[in-house]
Write an enzyme that holds these catalytic residues in place. Sequence first.
Site, PDB file in Angstrom:
ATOM      1  N   SER A 153       0.819  -1.271  -0.116  1.00  0.00           N
ATOM      2  CA  SER A 153       0.072   0.034  -0.083  1.00  0.00           C
ATOM      3  C   SER A 153       0.859   1.245  -0.043  1.00  0.00           C
ATOM      4  O   SER A 153       1.720   1.411  -0.726  1.00  0.00           O
ATOM      5  CB  SER A 153      -0.941   0.153   1.350  1.00  0.00           C
ATOM      6  OG  SER A 153      -2.036   0.982   0.913  1.00  0.00           O
ATOM      7  N   LYS A 205     -23.357  16.111   6.941  1.00  0.00           N
ATOM      8  CA  LYS A 205     -22.171  16.285   7.870  1.00  0.00           C
ATOM      9  C   LYS A 205     -22.045  15.203   8.595  1.00  0.00           C
ATOM     10  O   LYS A 205     -20.716  14.913   9.053  1.00  0.00           O
ATOM     11  CB  LYS A 205     -22.573  17.621   8.824  1.00  0.00           C
ATOM     12  CG  LYS A 205     -21.491  17.849   9.742  1.00  0.00           C
ATOM     13  CD  LYS A 205     -20.297  18.364   9.113  1.00  0.00           C
ATOM     14  CE  LYS A 205     -19.100  18.888   9.964  1.00  0.00           C
ATOM     15  NZ  LYS A 205     -17.768  19.255   9.482  1.00  0.00           N
TER      16      LYS A 205
END
Length: 326
Positions: A153, A205
């Site tokens: 990764s 949100k």
Amino acid sequence: MSDEWKEPVVDKSEQKSWKLLERAVLAGVQEQRRARRWGIFFKLLTFLYLFIALLLLSPALDLQKTAARGEVHTALVEVRGMIADEEAASADNIVTALRAAFEDSKTKGVVLRINSPGGSPVQSGYIYDEIRRLRDEHKDIKVYAVIADLGASGAYYIASAADEIYADKASLVGSIGVTAASFGFVDAMGKLGVERRVYTSGEHKAFLDPFQPQKPEETEFWRGVLKTTHQQFIESVKKGRGDRLKVGEHPELFSGLVWSGEQALELGLVDKLGSASFVAREVIGAKDIVDYTVQESPFDRFSKKFGTAVAERLALWMGFQGPSLR
């Protein structure tokens, strides 16, 4: 009646009792003195042990490093553990080490020794960009990424910025992908009779709140964010590795899979098989290695080593032993 003075008669048993009491008091005083001396001895011994341990762990006493700095050498920078802010493998630490290595006039080449599962794409990106900048600025100094156990990764993201990548035949290499994971507790809260109350000033949100049901449009949005980050990762790897990647024959290269070092060589993820010392000796041509890795304080290193030793003892005592090749 005689006026002659006579010495008072003292009972022999009473005299014997006083002598015994005197001896007991003296013995107690001697024991206290002995205990005090042993206490001081053990305190000094503990202090001396800690002092020697700190000295042994101190980078200042690395005689090999000090001796090698005056000669042409291979610069070593470690990328070990999670790549994240405030970790040993943070961008600040790695970039600081790389700059010091490149600025040393005695540096003939740089080895980036990697043993990491990856981490933050932001931190990895900072390091990637700095490696490429330093390579452009110091064209006579090459960077070699050497993958030890694991270069996955974000760690592979960093490695792809090097001139060449080396690995062991059994190293794990790749995992070119992006992941984000969490848990959902909506059903559990319903069974417990718990009501979640969230107040926001934006419609989405709280879209990552694990205590609220997922909305299809928010899930799709989040997948888009991950896809964009993945694409940035892919473009950086392609830019670093170029035509060496066998993407045409192996489109699964960017699927998040990992391969052994031997397989990675066939896929173009690495260039050759070899260790850091092999690269220093045979490729760079400077067998003396100087470690530029930003070091933790001696106290922190001592604490970690002590904690690790205790954990290993406990594991053995409890009869646990992890997998190994012996």
